[in-house]
Motif scaffolding. Structure first.
Motif, PDB file in Angstrom:
ATOM      1  N   GLY A   1     144.686  47.183  66.399  1.00  0.00           N
ATOM      2  CA  GLY A   1     146.024  47.169  65.822  1.00  0.00           C
ATOM      3  C   GLY A   1     146.026  47.520  64.345  1.00  0.00           C
ATOM      4  N   ILE A   2     145.067  46.990  63.595  1.00  0.00           N
ATOM      5  CA  ILE A   2     144.962  47.315  62.170  1.00  0.00           C
ATOM      6  C   ILE A   2     144.676  48.800  61.992  1.00  0.00           C
ATOM      7  CG2 ILE A   2     143.519  47.006  60.120  1.00  0.00           C
ATOM      8  CD1 ILE A   2     143.279  44.061  60.899  1.00  0.00           C
ATOM      9  N   TYR A   3     143.781  49.326  62.815  1.00  0.00           N
ATOM     10  CA  TYR A   3     143.492  50.749  62.702  1.00  0.00           C
ATOM     11  C   TYR A   3     144.716  51.588  63.059  1.00  0.00           C
ATOM     12  CZ  TYR A   3     141.717  55.383  63.219  1.00  0.00           C
ATOM     13  OH  TYR A   3     141.549  56.718  63.076  1.00  0.00           O
ATOM     14  N   LEU A   4     145.446  51.197  64.090  1.00  0.00           N
ATOM     15  CA  LEU A   4     146.635  51.950  64.488  1.00  0.00           C
ATOM     16  C   LEU A   4     147.678  51.955  63.371  1.00  0.00           C
ATOM     17  CD1 LEU A   4     148.246  53.464  66.670  1.00  0.00           C
ATOM     18  CD2 LEU A   4     149.108  51.240  67.393  1.00  0.00           C
ATOM     19  N   LEU A   5     147.919  50.795  62.771  1.00  0.00           N
ATOM     20  CA  LEU A   5     148.892  50.732  61.682  1.00  0.00           C
ATOM     21  C   LEU A   5     148.447  51.543  60.474  1.00  0.00           C
ATOM     22  CD1 LEU A   5     150.005  46.997  61.796  1.00  0.00           C
ATOM     23  CD2 LEU A   5     151.303  49.019  62.483  1.00  0.00           C
ATOM     24  N   SER A   6     147.163  51.484  60.140  1.00  0.00           N
ATOM     25  CA  SER A   6     146.681  52.269  59.006  1.00  0.00           C
ATOM     26  C   SER A   6     146.761  53.760  59.297  1.00  0.00           C
ATOM     27  CB  SER A   6     145.253  51.872  58.633  1.00  0.00           C
ATOM     28  OG  SER A   6     144.342  52.288  59.627  1.00  0.00           O
ATOM     29  N   ASP A   7     146.591  54.140  60.548  1.00  0.00           N
ATOM     30  CA  ASP A   7     146.709  55.542  60.912  1.00  0.00           C
ATOM     31  C   ASP A   7     148.171  55.986  60.903  1.00  0.00           C
ATOM     32  OD1 ASP A   7     145.678  58.039  61.715  1.00  0.00           O
ATOM     33  OD2 ASP A   7     146.194  57.588  63.796  1.00  0.00           O
ATOM     34  N   LEU A   8     149.065  55.131  61.398  1.00  0.00           N
ATOM     35  CA  LEU A   8     150.479  55.483  61.418  1.00  0.00           C
ATOM     36  C   LEU A   8     151.072  55.592  60.014  1.00  0.00           C
ATOM     37  CD1 LEU A   8     151.833  53.359  64.393  1.00  0.00           C
ATOM     38  CD2 LEU A   8     151.514  55.831  64.317  1.00  0.00           C
ATOM     39  N   PHE A   9     150.684  54.683  59.130  1.00  0.00           N
ATOM     40  CA  PHE A   9     151.201  54.710  57.768  1.00  0.00           C
ATOM     41  C   PHE A   9     150.379  55.594  56.843  1.00  0.00           C
ATOM     42  CE2 PHE A   9     152.876  50.356  58.963  1.00  0.00           C
ATOM     43  CZ  PHE A   9     154.155  50.833  59.195  1.00  0.00           C
TER      44      PHE A   9
END
Length: 71
Positions: A11-19
């Motif tokens: 989840g942290i990786y997904l959010l950092s990738d999205l933002f």
């Protein structure tokens, strides 16, 4: 517990990738590192390490005589 930690990592990786941010850690927040960490946690969970669900260990409720809730 390890599966939850793996979900948090992904989840942290997904959010950092999205933002489109890396939180100032260019070498830490990248796909190979986060995927390796997440897959390691999932592998440990599936191997039985940690406090995952256990079956047949005798933990849980035991009812002697009549079980409650049975009419």
């Amino acid at each position: 517990m390890l599966a939850i930690a793996a979900a948090v990592v992904f989840g942290i990786y997904l959010l950092s990738d999205l933002f489109n941010t890396d939180f100032g850690a260019h070498d830490l927040i990248n796909f190979p590192t986060m995927a390796s960490l997440g897959f390691l946690l999932i592998a440990l969970y599936l191997a039985g390490v940690g406090s995952g669900p256990r079956s047949g260990t005798g933990t849980g409720r035991r009812f002697y005589g009549r079980r409650p809730g049975r009419g």
